[in-house]
Motif scaffolding. Sequence first.
Motif, PDB file in Angstrom:
ATOM      1  N   ASN A   1      -2.980  -4.339   2.338  1.00  0.00           N
ATOM      2  CA  ASN A   1      -3.377  -3.796   1.050  1.00  0.00           C
ATOM      3  C   ASN A   1      -3.832  -4.929   0.108  1.00  0.00           C
ATOM      4  O   ASN A   1      -3.448  -6.089   0.280  1.00  0.00           O
ATOM      5  CB  ASN A   1      -2.155  -3.047   0.479  1.00  0.00           C
ATOM      6  CG  ASN A   1      -2.276  -2.722  -0.977  1.00  0.00           C
ATOM      7  OD1 ASN A   1      -1.743  -3.427  -1.825  1.00  0.00           O
ATOM      8  ND2 ASN A   1      -2.996  -1.678  -1.267  1.00  0.00           N
TER       9      ASN A   1
ATOM     10  N   SER B   1       3.006   3.775  -3.706  1.00  0.00           N
ATOM     11  CA  SER B   1       1.957   2.931  -4.251  1.00  0.00           C
ATOM     12  C   SER B   1       2.387   2.278  -5.561  1.00  0.00           C
ATOM     13  O   SER B   1       1.628   1.509  -6.135  1.00  0.00           O
ATOM     14  CB  SER B   1       0.715   3.782  -4.506  1.00  0.00           C
ATOM     15  OG  SER B   1       1.002   4.746  -5.502  1.00  0.00           O
TER      16      SER B   1
ATOM     17  N   ASN C   1      -7.327  -3.339   3.053  1.00  0.00           N
ATOM     18  CA  ASN C   1      -7.405  -1.918   2.729  1.00  0.00           C
ATOM     19  C   ASN C   1      -7.513  -1.765   1.214  1.00  0.00           C
ATOM     20  O   ASN C   1      -6.530  -1.858   0.494  1.00  0.00           O
ATOM     21  CB  ASN C   1      -6.162  -1.201   3.273  1.00  0.00           C
ATOM     22  CG  ASN C   1      -6.226   0.300   3.059  1.00  0.00           C
ATOM     23  OD1 ASN C   1      -7.030   0.790   2.273  1.00  0.00           O
ATOM     24  ND2 ASN C   1      -5.364   1.030   3.750  1.00  0.00           N
TER      25      ASN C   1
ATOM     26  N   GLY D   1       0.820  -1.208   0.000  1.00  0.00           N
ATOM     27  CA  GLY D   1       0.000   0.000   0.000  1.00  0.00           C
ATOM     28  C   GLY D   1       0.851   1.253   0.000  1.00  0.00           C
ATOM     29  O   GLY D   1       0.391   2.330  -0.341  1.00  0.00           O
TER      30      GLY D   1
ATOM     31  N   GLU E   1      -7.905   2.421  -2.203  1.00  0.00           N
ATOM     32  CA  GLU E   1      -6.869   2.994  -3.067  1.00  0.00           C
ATOM     33  C   GLU E   1      -7.272   4.386  -3.562  1.00  0.00           C
ATOM     34  O   GLU E   1      -8.264   4.524  -4.260  1.00  0.00           O
ATOM     35  CB  GLU E   1      -6.696   2.057  -4.264  1.00  0.00           C
ATOM     36  CG  GLU E   1      -5.706   2.519  -5.286  1.00  0.00           C
ATOM     37  CD  GLU E   1      -5.574   1.476  -6.389  1.00  0.00           C
ATOM     38  OE1 GLU E   1      -4.546   0.815  -6.432  1.00  0.00           O
ATOM     39  OE2 GLU E   1      -6.532   1.301  -7.169  1.00  0.00           O
TER      40      GLU E   1
ATOM     41  N   GLU F   1      -4.600   3.487   7.968  1.00  0.00           N
ATOM     42  CA  GLU F   1      -5.249   2.328   8.595  1.00  0.00           C
ATOM     43  C   GLU F   1      -6.130   2.674   9.796  1.00  0.00           C
ATOM     44  O   GLU F   1      -7.216   2.121   9.950  1.00  0.00           O
ATOM     45  CB  GLU F   1      -4.208   1.275   8.975  1.00  0.00           C
ATOM     46  CG  GLU F   1      -3.078   1.812   9.837  1.00  0.00           C
ATOM     47  CD  GLU F   1      -1.938   0.803   9.980  1.00  0.00           C
ATOM     48  OE1 GLU F   1      -2.015  -0.277   9.387  1.00  0.00           O
ATOM     49  OE2 GLU F   1      -0.973   1.120  10.694  1.00  0.00           O
TER      50      GLU F   1
ATOM     51  N   GLY G   1      -7.637   5.757   3.708  1.00  0.00           N
ATOM     52  CA  GLY G   1      -6.640   4.757   3.365  1.00  0.00           C
ATOM     53  C   GLY G   1      -5.601   4.609   4.473  1.00  0.00           C
ATOM     54  O   GLY G   1      -4.867   3.630   4.508  1.00  0.00           O
TER      55      GLY G   1
ATOM     56  N   ASP H   1      -4.896  -1.726  -7.475  1.00  0.00           N
ATOM     57  CA  ASP H   1      -5.786  -2.474  -6.591  1.00  0.00           C
ATOM     58  C   ASP H   1      -7.179  -2.603  -7.212  1.00  0.00           C
ATOM     59  O   ASP H   1      -7.831  -3.640  -7.096  1.00  0.00           O
ATOM     60  CB  ASP H   1      -5.882  -1.793  -5.214  1.00  0.00           C
ATOM     61  CG  ASP H   1      -4.572  -1.858  -4.445  1.00  0.00           C
ATOM     62  OD1 ASP H   1      -3.703  -2.669  -4.824  1.00  0.00           O
ATOM     63  OD2 ASP H   1      -4.418  -1.101  -3.478  1.00  0.00           O
TER      64      ASP H   1
END
Lengths: 281, 584
Positions: B401, B490, B273, B247, B276, B366, B364, B284
């Motif tokens: 992720n 990313s 997660n 992620g 994105e 956490e 995004g 993702d």
Amino acid sequence: MTGRRTVEVDGTAVAIEPGATILDACRAGGVDVPTLCYLETLTPANACRLCSVEVEGSRTLVPACSRIAEDGMVIRTATDRVRHARRMILEFLAVAVDLTTAPELLEAMAVYGADPSRYGTDDGSPRPDAVVDNDLYVRDLDKCVLCYRCVEACGDDAQHTYAITIADRGAAARVATEFDVALPDSACVFCGNCVAVCPTGALMVKTEFDMRVAGTWHEEAQTVTRTVCGYCGVGCNLDVHVQDGAIVKVTSPFDHDVTAGNLCIKGRFGWTHVRAGVDGA
Amino acid sequence: MDIRLPMAAATVDERRAVDRILGPPTTGWEGGERRRVDGHVATGGHAARARRHLLLPVLHALQDDIGGISDGALGYVCERLTIPPAEAYGVATFYGLLSVSEVSPTVIHLCDDIVCRTSGAKELFTALADAIGPEGSSDGTRTWHRSNCLGQCDAAPAAFVQEAGVGRRVVVRADLDRLAAGPIDGRDPAYAAIGDAVLTARFGAPDPADLDAYRAVGGYRGLRRALEVGPDAVIAIVEAAGLRGRGGAAFPTGRKWRAVADEEATERYVVCNADESEPGTFKDRMLMERDPFSVVEGLTIAGHATGATKGFIYVRGEYPDAEDRLRAAIAAAEAAGYLGDDVLGSGFPFRIEVRRGAGAYICGEETALFESIEGRRGEPRAKPPYPTTVGLFGRPTAVNNVETLAAAVAIVAEVPGAADTKLFCVSGDVDAAGVVEAPFGVTVRELLTVAGSSHPPQAVLFGGAAGRFLAPAEWDVPLGYGPPSPPMGSGAVVAFGPGVDMDDIVQRIAEFFRDESCGQCVPCREGTVRQDETLRRLVAGADERGLLDEIAQVMRDASICGLGQTAAEAVSSAIALGLVGGAR
């Protein structure tokens, strides 16, 4: 894990109890750490970051008010990084809001050399006017630093009324009622406990607000008398602020084990009858 | 809790939308018929407050069905869930896809972020303004807003459209006609691989939600092996493979799983997660749309490894197709015994719930994601305690992720090359934007070559808005974790061709962070605004590099979370490379 711990604050060893925060450790060591959103009676909101300190091994600065001190922690409060962060935070606040009724912040600005003028001129966007929608207290969002104290005092930390919240996001974030309804139409019970915890005067009792507008508010000429509220049997302590022989405001001591600074509408606002008949009323 | 509700009443349709999620009210206390017994028995308290996590799904239902959230509707929600109206209002106003100020049958969110604005979005704004009126205004049926990156950079410009009572749809390669009436676009996925295709191996499957097809090409081999060897061995396998979070933070996945597994708590969670939102990033989404079972299988393996029996997938609100595919995959997996009370007869119970984000980049992060699932404003928490100790609903939680989970599946299933492959998103001024799968050690230049370009770009942004612009010499550095590679972020690679106005692009990145800061801490809330303004002055010719450096430092040092800590990265790198503010 139950024994006392030792941390190092600016080179000096300080012994602390388990569960103590870095702020506790600094204060125990006689080191001054400025705070804004922190208040002993409330859950740390972690929002202002003014109390940031350096902790050895940490990539970023650490908020002293909420981080539990660990045995052997090496804490530095007077480094360039720390001073830079505090100066910038103070400048950011001074650019964004009116700090004229926040003397502690003005003092801190002098200590850290904060210079808000270097951000260029005012962008000309309209500053909000103070909201006067009731007879007891006034909200001036132009003075609000979004420290979360009032929301916490209205909610989980004291009153459990939940009349106000943080609404919107980012730079638009603001303290609000649902759909911005006026306070008398909200769940507000006018205890004024939000006013008590506001660090910048964004929330102010109406008497003080009116007298400041009229130029008749003279704090240096006021006396403060501690007494016990007579409305019920709880025994809340009142600090009665008197100017020129008249009550101008009532507060409650934060270090009192019954009230912790909190009152109800009667204790905080129910004193106007004292002057009934005296002022020709 | 004593709740004071707004005076306005919900309409029949609004109540229906709320009841669609919560079921009909059963007592007078929560907005139903007042029964005789209600005068003597109170409901609420802990049982009602424990349903707080349903707030966001209910607000979504109102937005989906009605087109907005009125005061009466919000009051009914609060009555049903025992939430103070002010708090619910605070939550509703936090999210970009929920509207409390207007009820509009159609809301168009047109992306004007760094890729779309160089691909025709600006012209589209003019056209929309002519057709409907200025941003935020309505022509009676439609209203439109600018949007931050929608994660459709492989087919820019893009829009996301909410149609009350109809649904949500993504419009790619948007033009005015398609915005007005276009159907949900079918499109071929744009992807390529350098070396072995592991994560993209199934992207070409004709029906990604077909479980048999997934199994036929090795699907669920990873879970079967995991159930055979047991949680400890699975964690050891993942640790040995060196898998790191995809992620952006690159935390070792095995260590995270081990930390959660070692907690003494009885209840724990795994969370995927799938929020994105990093500009220029769409890998993702592609994984969820093209290979949803790999995400479901990965989360199941994570649950088994950590001892969790419940998993959540928090999928971005602007990804309706990915959400549909995930839901279909979960249903198919449940029906076939891959999810449920007894996964594949192993005695391991595991279920997955999909939660939809509502338009907030910060979710995004956490801990902000936890807050969002729990029905609160997506404001990050202070760390420590870390999620592996105190996570979702206060329980130990492993957050992974989407790509991380897909990679974990391949690693556990012993797919050759599984530990050495990464998804990159190449977009901007290239011939064929898309996802490129490549082994670690690939260079940016090689990625750009695969995507094709007739001319070398004047600038490349690596890792999204939270990443940085690379000097041309860095285009040849092998990519990986740690120096000399720039931070992976990313895995987004956005190329800007010679004609692009870089002042405009860098300014847009500053605006992005100003828009997306949650507003909780001063360094980020005020710093992103000051950065945006100061950059504007720099672009106009003032030498503000010193002040921008100082702003960058306090954001990096003192912000609560990664958003503020990285909000100056791209801007700082652009200044250092001389990309912004003319020849200075």
